[in-house]
Design a protein around this motif. Sequence first.
Motif, short mmCIF file in Angstrom:
data_model
loop_
_atom_site.label_atom_id
_atom_site.label_comp_id
_atom_site.label_asym_id
_atom_site.label_seq_id
_atom_site.Cartn_x
_atom_site.Cartn_y
_atom_site.Cartn_z
N ASN A 1 93.07 -43.12 -46.39
CA ASN A 1 94.23 -42.76 -45.59
C ASN A 1 94.06 -41.36 -45.00
O ASN A 1 92.99 -40.76 -45.12
N LYS A 2 95.12 -40.82 -44.38
CA LYS A 2 95.01 -39.53 -43.71
C LYS A 2 94.78 -38.36 -44.67
O LYS A 2 94.36 -37.30 -44.27
N HIS A 3 95.03 -38.56 -45.97
CA HIS A 3 94.79 -37.53 -46.98
C HIS A 3 93.46 -37.73 -47.70
O HIS A 3 93.22 -37.12 -48.75
N ASN A 4 92.61 -38.63 -47.17
CA ASN A 4 91.31 -38.97 -47.75
C ASN A 4 91.41 -39.55 -49.16
O ASN A 4 90.54 -39.33 -49.99
N VAL A 5 92.48 -40.27 -49.41
CA VAL A 5 92.65 -40.96 -50.69
C VAL A 5 92.30 -42.43 -50.46
O VAL A 5 92.78 -43.05 -49.51
N PRO A 6 91.43 -43.00 -51.30
CA PRO A 6 91.05 -44.40 -51.09
C PRO A 6 92.21 -45.36 -51.35
O PRO A 6 92.98 -45.17 -52.29
N GLU A 7 92.31 -46.37 -50.49
CA GLU A 7 93.31 -47.42 -50.64
C GLU A 7 92.60 -48.76 -50.60
O GLU A 7 91.80 -49.01 -49.71
N GLU A 8 92.92 -49.61 -51.56
CA GLU A 8 92.31 -50.94 -51.59
C GLU A 8 92.97 -51.80 -50.51
O GLU A 8 94.19 -51.94 -50.47
N ILE A 9 92.15 -52.39 -49.64
CA ILE A 9 92.70 -53.25 -48.60
C ILE A 9 92.40 -54.72 -48.87
O ILE A 9 93.10 -55.59 -48.36
N TYR A 10 91.38 -55.01 -49.68
CA TYR A 10 91.09 -56.40 -50.00
C TYR A 10 90.19 -56.47 -51.22
O TYR A 10 89.32 -55.63 -51.41
N ARG A 11 90.41 -57.49 -52.04
CA ARG A 11 89.56 -57.79 -53.20
C ARG A 11 89.25 -59.27 -53.15
O ARG A 11 90.15 -60.09 -53.02
N THR A 12 87.98 -59.62 -53.26
CA THR A 12 87.60 -61.03 -53.20
C THR A 12 88.12 -61.79 -54.40
O THR A 12 88.21 -61.25 -55.50
N SER A 13 88.47 -63.04 -54.19
CA SER A 13 88.91 -63.91 -55.28
C SER A 13 87.72 -64.53 -55.99
O SER A 13 87.74 -64.72 -57.19
N LEU A 14 86.71 -64.87 -55.20
CA LEU A 14 85.51 -65.49 -55.75
C LEU A 14 84.47 -64.40 -56.00
O LEU A 14 84.32 -63.48 -55.21
N ALA A 15 83.76 -64.52 -57.10
CA ALA A 15 82.81 -63.49 -57.51
C ALA A 15 81.42 -63.75 -56.93
O ALA A 15 81.06 -64.88 -56.62
N ILE A 16 80.65 -62.66 -56.80
CA ILE A 16 79.27 -62.75 -56.30
C ILE A 16 78.36 -62.01 -57.27
O ILE A 16 78.82 -61.22 -58.09
N THR A 17 77.06 -62.25 -57.18
CA THR A 17 76.09 -61.58 -58.03
C THR A 17 75.73 -60.23 -57.43
O THR A 17 76.05 -59.92 -56.29
N ARG A 18 75.03 -59.42 -58.22
CA ARG A 18 74.62 -58.10 -57.74
C ARG A 18 73.62 -58.21 -56.58
O ARG A 18 73.66 -57.42 -55.65
N ALA A 19 72.76 -59.21 -56.61
CA ALA A 19 71.79 -59.41 -55.52
C ALA A 19 72.51 -59.76 -54.22
O ALA A 19 72.16 -59.27 -53.15
N GLU A 20 73.53 -60.63 -54.31
CA GLU A 20 74.31 -60.97 -53.13
C GLU A 20 75.08 -59.76 -52.61
O GLU A 20 75.25 -59.58 -51.40
N PHE A 21 75.54 -58.92 -53.54
CA PHE A 21 76.23 -57.69 -53.15
C PHE A 21 75.29 -56.76 -52.39
O PHE A 21 75.69 -56.13 -51.40
N ALA A 22 74.04 -56.68 -52.82
CA ALA A 22 73.07 -55.81 -52.13
C ALA A 22 72.84 -56.30 -50.70
O ALA A 22 72.74 -55.49 -49.77
N VAL A 23 72.78 -57.62 -50.50
CA VAL A 23 72.61 -58.16 -49.16
C VAL A 23 73.85 -57.87 -48.31
O VAL A 23 73.74 -57.48 -47.14
N LEU A 24 75.03 -58.01 -48.89
CA LEU A 24 76.27 -57.70 -48.18
C LEU A 24 76.32 -56.23 -47.78
O LEU A 24 76.66 -55.89 -46.65
N LYS A 25 75.94 -55.37 -48.69
CA LYS A 25 75.94 -53.93 -48.43
C LYS A 25 74.97 -53.58 -47.30
O LYS A 25 75.30 -52.80 -46.39
N GLN A 26 73.79 -54.17 -47.33
CA GLN A 26 72.80 -53.93 -46.27
C GLN A 26 73.30 -54.42 -44.93
O GLN A 26 73.12 -53.76 -43.91
N SER A 27 73.96 -55.58 -44.91
CA SER A 27 74.49 -56.12 -43.66
C SER A 27 75.61 -55.23 -43.11
O SER A 27 75.72 -55.05 -41.90
N LEU A 28 76.44 -54.70 -44.00
CA LEU A 28 77.50 -53.79 -43.55
C LEU A 28 76.92 -52.51 -42.97
O LEU A 28 77.41 -51.99 -41.97
N ARG A 29 75.88 -52.00 -43.60
CA ARG A 29 75.23 -50.79 -43.05
C ARG A 29 74.68 -51.07 -41.66
O ARG A 29 74.81 -50.26 -40.76
N ALA A 30 74.05 -52.22 -41.50
CA ALA A 30 73.50 -52.57 -40.18
C ALA A 30 74.62 -52.71 -39.15
O ALA A 30 74.45 -52.33 -37.99
#
Length: 175
Positions: free
Chosen positions: A128-157
């Motif tokens: 937010n405007k005070h640089n405090v993190p706010e959760e906007i979404y949390r997935t209902s279905l879980a993923i593995t750490r490897a899938e998270f790494a691919v997601l993170k790389q795709s977001l960076r791209a």
Amino acid sequence: MKVELKKDYVNLHVLIEAETSNVVKGILIFFNICTLAIVLLSLVDWLLALFVIGILLMALFGWLTLWYGFGKEKLIINTKSISYQYMYGLYTTQPEAQPIKRALNISLAPSRERNGLEYFNVIFETYNKHNVPEEIYRTSLAITRAEFAVLKQSLRALYFEKVDPEYHRQPYILN
């Protein structure tokens, strides 16, 4: 969980599918059949209270069967917002969007361990405007750490594609 990533020019499409064992699906179908029998018996004997309980149980087990049998979670992420919707096989909810204010941060919350793999729910946060993190979404279905790494790389791209490739080669003038 099965995660599919698809990227077009400005959006990242993430589809997370529920992977439920056949034993759990069989148990849910058994409970659906039992609640159907309760409803039919209550109609034959005109038992209103049992009929209402049977309908409520049928709705609960029907929803659980749709979610764990056919459930999918679809995320559409761009640099301005994150949209999500749930798919229950025959029924799909309307997409909902949350704006990304200053930046997007993703983190993991432990969910469970199955077959020697750790599964995590992904938490999307903005600031937010005070640089405090706010959760906007949390997935209902879980993923593995490897899938998270691919997601993170795709977001960076997705975010770094907007930066000019020559930006890092600009000459510096020190006066």
